[in-house]
Design a protein around this motif. Structure first.
Motif, PDB file in Angstrom:
ATOM      1  N   ALA A  23       1.215  -1.223  -0.501  1.00  0.00           N
ATOM      2  CA  ALA A  23      -0.070  -0.244   0.286  1.00  0.00           C
ATOM      3  C   ALA A  23       0.795   0.851   0.333  1.00  0.00           C
ATOM      4  N   VAL A  24       0.803   2.799  -0.769  1.00  0.00           N
ATOM      5  CA  VAL A  24       0.753   3.688  -0.099  1.00  0.00           C
ATOM      6  C   VAL A  24       0.297   4.888   0.193  1.00  0.00           C
ATOM      7  N   ARG A  25       1.213   5.475   0.937  1.00  0.00           N
ATOM      8  CA  ARG A  25       0.514   6.843   1.439  1.00  0.00           C
ATOM      9  C   ARG A  25      -0.885   7.345   0.677  1.00  0.00           C
ATOM     10  N   THR A  38       6.849  -5.251   0.277  1.00  0.00           N
ATOM     11  CA  THR A  38       7.946  -5.837  -0.412  1.00  0.00           C
ATOM     12  C   THR A  38       8.331  -5.638  -1.489  1.00  0.00           C
ATOM     13  N   LEU A  39       7.739  -3.633  -1.352  1.00  0.00           N
ATOM     14  CA  LEU A  39       8.489  -3.147  -3.060  1.00  0.00           C
ATOM     15  C   LEU A  39       9.212  -1.985  -2.433  1.00  0.00           C
ATOM     16  N   LYS A  40      10.303  -1.580  -2.353  1.00  0.00           N
ATOM     17  CA  LYS A  40      11.212   0.041  -1.022  1.00  0.00           C
ATOM     18  C   LYS A  40      10.149   0.832  -2.021  1.00  0.00           C
ATOM     19  N   GLN A  41       9.975   1.169  -3.152  1.00  0.00           N
ATOM     20  CA  GLN A  41       9.376   2.207  -3.844  1.00  0.00           C
ATOM     21  C   GLN A  41       7.561   2.186  -3.006  1.00  0.00           C
ATOM     22  N   PHE A  60       3.159  -6.301  10.514  1.00  0.00           N
ATOM     23  CA  PHE A  60       3.500  -5.591  10.049  1.00  0.00           C
ATOM     24  C   PHE A  60       5.337  -6.031   9.509  1.00  0.00           C
ATOM     25  N   THR A  61       5.423  -6.531   8.155  1.00  0.00           N
ATOM     26  CA  THR A  61       6.482  -7.521   7.593  1.00  0.00           C
ATOM     27  C   THR A  61       7.366  -6.209   6.215  1.00  0.00           C
ATOM     28  N   GLY A  62       8.298  -6.736   6.101  1.00  0.00           N
ATOM     29  CA  GLY A  62       9.269  -6.498   4.808  1.00  0.00           C
ATOM     30  C   GLY A  62       9.896  -5.017   5.117  1.00  0.00           C
ATOM     31  N   THR A 101       6.288  -6.705  14.812  1.00  0.00           N
ATOM     32  CA  THR A 101       6.379  -5.166  13.619  1.00  0.00           C
ATOM     33  C   THR A 101       8.285  -5.992  12.962  1.00  0.00           C
ATOM     34  N   HIS A 102       8.533  -6.673  13.619  1.00  0.00           N
ATOM     35  CA  HIS A 102       9.478  -6.696  12.749  1.00  0.00           C
ATOM     36  C   HIS A 102      10.313  -6.553  13.002  1.00  0.00           C
TER      37      HIS A 102
END
Length: 128
Positions: free
Chosen positions: A15-17, A50-53, A82-84, A112-113
Motif C-alpha cells: 500500500a502507498v500513502r 515487499t516493494l521499497k517504492q 507489519f513485515t517487509g 513489527t519485525h
C-alpha cells in the motif's frame, strides 16, 4: 459520530500513502487512516511491503485533526503484523491536534519485525 469500527483480518500488501493531500505527513502519510472515532478495533491484520517504492510513512494513522469529535476513545490495536520494508516513521501513528485527545488506546501482541510500533503527537494515552 463515527463509532464501532472493526478493521480486522485484512491483508494489506504494498500500500502507498494517501497522495495529493498536501505535505502534512503527520496526518496523511498512511494508506489506512481513521479520523475521530469511538470504539475502533484494529486486529489480526497483516501489513506487508515487499516493494521499497511502495513504502508509506506509516501503515496506520489514527487522528482527530479534522473530525467533528474532539476526543477519540476506546481504540484496540492487537495481533497485527507489519513485515517487509519498514514504514519510514512507524507502523502506527496517533495524532491529536491541540485541544483534542486520543485516549483509551490498548496495544498488545503486534509483530513489527524490528519496526518502530507507535509514534505519538499531542494528547494521547496508550496502554501496552
Amino acid at each position: 459520530m463515527i463509532a464501532h469500527i472493526n478493521f480486522s483480518y485484512n491483508t494489506i500488501k504494498n500500500a502507498v500513502r494517501l497522495s495529493g493531500m498536501g505535505a502534512d505527513i503527520k496526518y496523511f502519510g498512511a494508506p489506512v487512516h481513521f479520523e475521530s472515532s469511538k470504539s475502533l478495533t484494529i486486529n489480526h491484520n497483516t501489513f506487508s511491503t515487499t516493494l521499497k517504492q511502495a513504502r508509506p510513512e506509516n501503515d496506520i494513522i489514527i487522528s482527530n485533526q479534522y473530525g467533528h469529535m474532539p476526543h477519540t476513545t476506546a481504540v484496540s490495536i492487537q495481533n497485527n503484523s507489519f513485515t517487509g520494508y519498514h514504514a519510514s516513521y512507524s507502523a502506527i501513528q496517533l495524532y491529536a491536534r491541540r485541544g483534542h485527545s486520543i485516549k483509551g488506546v490498548t496495544v498488545k501482541r503486534n509483530n513489527t519485525h524490528g519496526m518502530r510500533l507507535i509514534r505519538r503527537y499531542g494528547s494521547t494515552s496508550v496502554r501496552y
